[in-house]
Design a protein around this motif. Structure first.
Motif, mmCIF file in Angstrom:
data_model
loop_
_atom_site.group_PDB
_atom_site.id
_atom_site.type_symbol
_atom_site.label_atom_id
_atom_site.label_comp_id
_atom_site.label_asym_id
_atom_site.label_seq_id
_atom_site.Cartn_x
_atom_site.Cartn_y
_atom_site.Cartn_z
ATOM 1 N N LEU A 1 61.269 53.461 -19.751
ATOM 2 C CA LEU A 1 61.942 54.785 -19.121
ATOM 3 C C LEU A 1 60.346 55.459 -18.681
ATOM 4 O O LEU A 1 60.626 55.600 -17.301
ATOM 5 C CB LEU A 1 62.910 55.053 -19.803
ATOM 6 C CG LEU A 1 64.529 54.557 -20.274
ATOM 7 C CD1 LEU A 1 65.040 56.301 -20.931
ATOM 8 C CD2 LEU A 1 64.845 54.411 -18.452
ATOM 9 N N GLN A 2 59.751 55.492 -19.487
ATOM 10 C CA GLN A 2 58.484 56.365 -18.359
ATOM 11 C C GLN A 2 57.846 55.665 -17.520
ATOM 12 O O GLN A 2 57.310 55.862 -16.685
ATOM 13 C CB GLN A 2 57.236 57.178 -19.760
ATOM 14 C CG GLN A 2 58.351 58.166 -20.556
ATOM 15 C CD GLN A 2 57.107 58.260 -21.601
ATOM 16 O OE1 GLN A 2 56.450 57.634 -21.790
ATOM 17 N NE2 GLN A 2 57.522 59.662 -22.084
ATOM 18 N N ILE A 3 57.449 54.539 -17.922
ATOM 19 C CA ILE A 3 57.424 53.663 -16.569
ATOM 20 C C ILE A 3 57.727 53.408 -15.118
ATOM 21 O O ILE A 3 57.583 53.794 -14.051
ATOM 22 C CB ILE A 3 56.977 52.444 -17.360
ATOM 23 C CG1 ILE A 3 55.556 52.733 -18.784
ATOM 24 C CG2 ILE A 3 56.414 51.001 -16.336
ATOM 25 C CD1 ILE A 3 55.652 51.105 -19.432
ATOM 26 N N TRP A 4 59.363 53.472 -16.066
ATOM 27 C CA TRP A 4 60.423 53.214 -14.779
ATOM 28 C C TRP A 4 60.336 54.358 -13.978
ATOM 29 O O TRP A 4 60.225 54.299 -12.603
ATOM 30 C CB TRP A 4 61.292 52.715 -15.036
ATOM 31 C CG TRP A 4 62.806 52.373 -14.254
ATOM 32 C CD1 TRP A 4 63.757 54.003 -14.179
ATOM 33 C CD2 TRP A 4 62.789 51.640 -12.939
ATOM 34 N NE1 TRP A 4 64.735 52.949 -13.826
ATOM 35 C CE2 TRP A 4 63.625 51.909 -12.283
ATOM 36 C CE3 TRP A 4 62.142 50.970 -12.470
ATOM 37 C CZ2 TRP A 4 64.630 51.488 -11.443
ATOM 38 C CZ3 TRP A 4 62.790 49.588 -11.485
ATOM 39 C CH2 TRP A 4 63.650 50.184 -10.930
ATOM 40 N N ASP A 5 60.078 55.415 -14.671
ATOM 41 C CA ASP A 5 60.649 56.283 -13.757
ATOM 42 C C ASP A 5 58.728 56.908 -12.773
ATOM 43 O O ASP A 5 59.299 57.465 -11.615
ATOM 44 C CB ASP A 5 60.508 58.186 -14.529
ATOM 45 C CG ASP A 5 62.307 57.860 -14.958
ATOM 46 O OD1 ASP A 5 63.298 57.559 -14.429
ATOM 47 O OD2 ASP A 5 62.110 58.466 -16.397
ATOM 48 N N ALA A 6 57.681 56.870 -13.585
ATOM 49 C CA ALA A 6 56.639 56.936 -12.700
ATOM 50 C C ALA A 6 56.490 55.890 -11.471
ATOM 51 O O ALA A 6 55.688 56.356 -10.437
ATOM 52 C CB ALA A 6 55.580 56.425 -13.938
ATOM 53 N N ILE A 7 57.291 54.728 -11.927
ATOM 54 C CA ILE A 7 57.479 53.961 -10.870
ATOM 55 C C ILE A 7 57.939 54.662 -9.281
ATOM 56 O O ILE A 7 57.375 54.765 -8.163
ATOM 57 C CB ILE A 7 57.427 53.079 -11.183
ATOM 58 C CG1 ILE A 7 56.795 51.823 -11.918
ATOM 59 C CG2 ILE A 7 57.642 50.941 -9.997
ATOM 60 C CD1 ILE A 7 57.264 50.460 -12.734
ATOM 61 N N LEU A 8 59.904 54.366 -10.235
ATOM 62 C CA LEU A 8 60.554 55.321 -8.420
ATOM 63 C C LEU A 8 59.704 56.281 -8.294
ATOM 64 O O LEU A 8 59.493 56.705 -6.552
ATOM 65 C CB LEU A 8 61.747 55.384 -9.004
ATOM 66 C CG LEU A 8 62.085 54.597 -9.832
ATOM 67 C CD1 LEU A 8 64.479 54.666 -10.400
ATOM 68 C CD2 LEU A 8 61.814 53.386 -8.325
ATOM 69 N N ASN A 9 59.039 57.774 -8.924
ATOM 70 C CA ASN A 9 59.305 58.722 -8.231
ATOM 71 C C ASN A 9 57.394 58.585 -7.698
ATOM 72 O O ASN A 9 57.173 59.151 -6.526
ATOM 73 C CB ASN A 9 58.189 59.486 -9.515
ATOM 74 C CG ASN A 9 59.624 60.166 -10.540
ATOM 75 O OD1 ASN A 9 60.631 60.125 -9.476
ATOM 76 N ND2 ASN A 9 59.587 59.965 -11.137
ATOM 77 N N SER A 10 56.459 57.615 -7.666
ATOM 78 C CA SER A 10 55.786 57.200 -6.690
ATOM 79 C C SER A 10 55.821 56.570 -5.111
ATOM 80 O O SER A 10 54.836 56.688 -4.340
ATOM 81 C CB SER A 10 54.622 56.293 -7.733
ATOM 82 O OG SER A 10 55.266 55.132 -7.891
ATOM 83 N N LEU A 11 56.626 56.432 -4.803
ATOM 84 C CA LEU A 11 56.949 55.709 -3.833
ATOM 85 C C LEU A 11 56.935 56.845 -2.517
ATOM 86 O O LEU A 11 56.998 57.591 -2.491
ATOM 87 C CB LEU A 11 58.282 54.815 -3.913
ATOM 88 C CG LEU A 11 58.711 54.364 -2.606
ATOM 89 C CD1 LEU A 11 58.513 52.979 -2.591
ATOM 90 C CD2 LEU A 11 60.667 53.858 -2.653
ATOM 91 N N LYS A 12 55.936 56.166 -1.807
ATOM 92 C CA LYS A 12 56.093 56.874 -0.404
ATOM 93 C C LYS A 12 55.839 56.058 0.485
ATOM 94 O O LYS A 12 55.703 54.753 0.772
ATOM 95 C CB LYS A 12 54.815 57.795 -0.462
ATOM 96 C CG LYS A 12 53.933 57.018 -0.828
ATOM 97 C CD LYS A 12 52.350 58.000 -1.249
ATOM 98 C CE LYS A 12 51.034 57.169 -1.264
ATOM 99 N NZ LYS A 12 49.815 58.309 -1.690
ATOM 100 N N PRO A 13 56.132 56.808 2.290
ATOM 101 C CA PRO A 13 56.084 55.911 3.905
ATOM 102 C C PRO A 13 54.774 55.984 3.641
ATOM 103 O O PRO A 13 54.191 56.938 3.213
ATOM 104 C CB PRO A 13 56.632 56.637 4.167
ATOM 105 C CG PRO A 13 56.889 58.190 3.601
ATOM 106 C CD PRO A 13 56.979 58.047 1.976
ATOM 107 N N MET A 14 54.267 54.896 4.401
ATOM 108 C CA MET A 14 52.788 55.112 5.076
ATOM 109 C C MET A 14 52.864 54.966 6.600
ATOM 110 O O MET A 14 51.568 54.746 6.713
ATOM 111 C CB MET A 14 52.136 53.094 4.057
ATOM 112 C CG MET A 14 52.244 53.807 2.659
ATOM 113 S SD MET A 14 50.803 55.008 1.990
ATOM 114 C CE MET A 14 49.264 54.235 2.445
ATOM 115 N N TYR A 15 54.184 54.884 6.491
ATOM 116 C CA TYR A 15 54.432 54.666 8.484
ATOM 117 C C TYR A 15 53.346 55.993 9.123
ATOM 118 O O TYR A 15 53.702 57.391 8.454
ATOM 119 C CB TYR A 15 54.617 54.307 8.642
ATOM 120 C CG TYR A 15 56.421 55.138 8.107
ATOM 121 C CD1 TYR A 15 56.581 56.591 8.285
ATOM 122 C CD2 TYR A 15 56.901 54.505 7.010
ATOM 123 C CE1 TYR A 15 58.155 57.277 7.693
ATOM 124 C CE2 TYR A 15 58.506 55.065 6.353
ATOM 125 C CZ TYR A 15 58.436 56.005 6.594
ATOM 126 O OH TYR A 15 59.615 57.227 6.705
#
Length: 342
Positions: A324-338
């Protein structure tokens, strides 16, 4: 087929299959239970950032990128590292001849004597570039395939497209190729622009249409596997047809067969300011248990900044808090690059 694969196939089938009758009585089932709050940053694993399409995401450092695939303005883009053991000129020639040999084995359409229509060089496109027009489908004589190989310096790049107009395809691939910039691993500091990130480079073009990026990661000590995919959408998704609504239909109809499904966490979840839906499930088939993590954002119509996004993680059962910690860290990191290129 693994349990999680069975569950994922069932969920994805429901996501693309019209089941209006089922949804009429089950679409709210997945949203009635309160979702568990995502874990805090305490214990977050060491992460590595990967740009994928117009977004970037952090992945546990132990995981390796197994495959990344992208399509931009109808063109498939495939990159590879040049062999360091042979001269560049020889490496280019070998890659080109190998592709021509593969094309030459195809069956030409009825009435056509040969598969390859024309090959040509493209001076001024990178350090070196060649293209080939050919019939890629023996059932469709009108359709032409066009593959271009060019030397981008740090890597070789294949761009592939098909259509009915040689001139239009050549213009499109030339535009994409000239907008391509090679990129070293970990380098996200590009000049401001409309960047679309590939595995080994980036293309400075705004969204037009037919844009997809996908990546798969494996190799974690906990044997978790991760997939992220972004794709443009041509329509607005009706209410209740998202991940949670279809999960309700799946559970109500036992669409997954004899696989017992336990909800660990389900509900709405905003990621990178995008209102998506999350499911974390435990699947049990005759005592064999696996975990399935999914987050999905339906996207906005014809949008490069807000495409449809699907992030999946799967593993065998056990050590759920760490995962769950891995999953939350992955989702929380998503960011746009445009926009900024950073």
């Amino acid at each position: 087929m693994t349990i999680s694969a069975t569950l994922r196939r069932a969920l994805l089938f429901l996501l693309i299959t019209p089941i209006v009758t089922l949804l009429a009585c089950t679409s709210s089932e997945g949203t009635q239970k309160k979702s568990t709050q995502p874990s805090t940053d305490k214990g977050v694993p060491r992460m590595t950032t990967y740009p994928i399409g117009r977004f970037a995401i952090d992945v546990p450092a132990e995981m390796k990128l197994v495959h990344q695939w992208q399509r931009l303005r109808y063109a498939e883009i495939e990159e590879f590292a040049w062999s360091g053991s042979v001269p560049r000129e020889r490496a280019r020639d070998e890659a080109w001849k190998k592709r021509l040999t593969e094309i030459g084995k195809l069956t030409p359409p009825k009435g056509k004597e040969r598969v390859i229509i024309e090959t040509r060089e493209f001076p001024g496109l990178g350090a070196w570039a060649r293209g080939v027009f050919y019939y890629g489908d023996y059932m469709i004589a009108k359709e032409i395939h066009f593959d271009v190989l060019f030397d981008a310096g740090m890597s070789g790049v294949w761009m592939k497209i098909h259509g009915i107009s040689k001139e239009a395809m050549e213009k499109n691939l030339s535009n994409i190729s000239r907008s391509y910039q090679p990129r070293r691993f970990g380098d996200l500091k590009l000049p401001p622009g409309n960047w679309f990130y590939t595995e080994r480079g980036a293309i400075n073009l705004p969204y037009l249409e037919q844009e997809t990026a996908a990546a798969r990661f494996e190799g974690h000590p906990l044997e978790v596997k991760l997939v992220i995919k972004t794709v443009e959408t041509r329509k607005i998704e009706p209410e209740g047809h998202g991940l949670l609504g279809r999960l309700g239909a799946l559970l109500a109809t036992r669409f997954a067969g004899n696989v017992e499904i336990e909800k660990i966490r389900t509900g709405k979840r905003i990621v990178a300011a995008m209102p998506g839906e999350e499911t974390i499930l435990r699947a049990d088939e005759d005592g064999r248990k696996e975990l399935s993590f999914m987050w999905r954002y339906a996207g906005e119509k014809d949008s490069g900044e807000h495409p449809k996004i699907l992030i999946e993680m799967e593993s065998a059962d056990g050590r759920i808090e760490e995962k769950l910690q891995i999953w939350d860290a992955i989702l929380n990191s998503l960011k746009p690059m445009y926009g900024t290129g950073r």
